[in-house]
Enzyme design. Structure first.
Site, short mmCIF file in Angstrom:
data_model
loop_
_atom_site.label_atom_id
_atom_site.label_comp_id
_atom_site.label_asym_id
_atom_site.label_seq_id
_atom_site.Cartn_x
_atom_site.Cartn_y
_atom_site.Cartn_z
N HIS A 239 108.82 -51.58 2.73
CA HIS A 239 109.52 -51.92 3.74
C HIS A 239 109.76 -51.27 5.08
CE1 HIS A 239 111.10 -55.29 6.46
NE2 HIS A 239 112.77 -54.68 5.74
N HIS B 238 89.50 -54.52 18.59
CA HIS B 238 89.23 -55.19 17.15
C HIS B 238 90.53 -53.99 16.71
CE1 HIS B 238 86.54 -53.64 13.83
NE2 HIS B 238 86.92 -54.64 13.32
N TYR C 273 112.06 -60.34 3.59
CA TYR C 273 110.66 -59.97 3.98
C TYR C 273 109.50 -61.10 3.95
CZ TYR C 273 113.04 -56.74 1.27
OH TYR C 273 114.39 -55.50 0.78
N ALA C 274 109.88 -62.30 5.20
CA ALA C 274 108.99 -62.76 5.34
C ALA C 274 108.66 -62.07 7.30
CB ALA C 274 110.02 -64.12 5.64
N ASN C 275 107.58 -61.55 6.87
CA ASN C 275 107.33 -60.48 7.66
C ASN C 275 105.36 -60.04 7.83
OD1 ASN C 275 109.51 -60.20 8.97
ND2 ASN C 275 109.64 -58.60 7.66
#
Length: 139
Positions: free
Chosen positions: A106, A20, A128-130
């Site tokens: 970022h 968790h 920024y594809a994270n």
């Protein structure tokens, strides 16, 4: 042989060990990965596999309670941002829980990603594809 969608043994191992609030990052081809963080490199060539493909398969086996994104994705990559939000909405329905969304700079994203259990590098070549996926519990 596994019957589920996630066949990559390294990713499957990491997902099975998440507790968790542990986190797992799915990143584009350019996201820096610290030497101290486990790297799972899936990138074959430009955009293979895509960021969204990796998110889809990983979340098919991971219980997600929160997602962290770089705020820059909203303006610099709206198509991927919107598609990711759609995937997370579908995941909420499938899991039966809400997924909290958090946006950070970022620079902060890169700092937080270094604290994750692993970073999965996709072949995505768009900015920024994270995402940092935070593990939930199934009960």
């Amino acid at each position: 042989m596994k019957k589920a969608a996630l066949l990559n043994s390294d990713i499957s191992s990491v997902v099975s060990r998440l507790g968790h609030t542990d986190s797992l990052v799915i990143g584009d081809a350019g996201l820096p990965i610290p030497e101290t963080t486990t790297r799972i490199d899936l990138a074959l060539t430009h955009n293979v596999p895509t960021f969204l493909q990796v998110v889809s398969v990983v979340t098919s086996e991971m219980q997600v309670e929160a997602a962290i994104l770089a705020e820059e994705i909203i303006e610099k990559n709206p198509a991927v941002h919107d598609a990711l939000l759609d995937q997370l909405k579908q995941l909420e329905q499938h899991q039966g829980n809400s997924i909290a969304l958090h946006y950070v700079s970022h620079e902060e994203f890169k700092t937080q990603s270094g604290k994750s259990r692993a970073i999965i590098r996709s072949g995505e070549c768009s900015p920024y594809a994270n995402v940092i996926l935070c593990a939930g519990v199934t009960f």
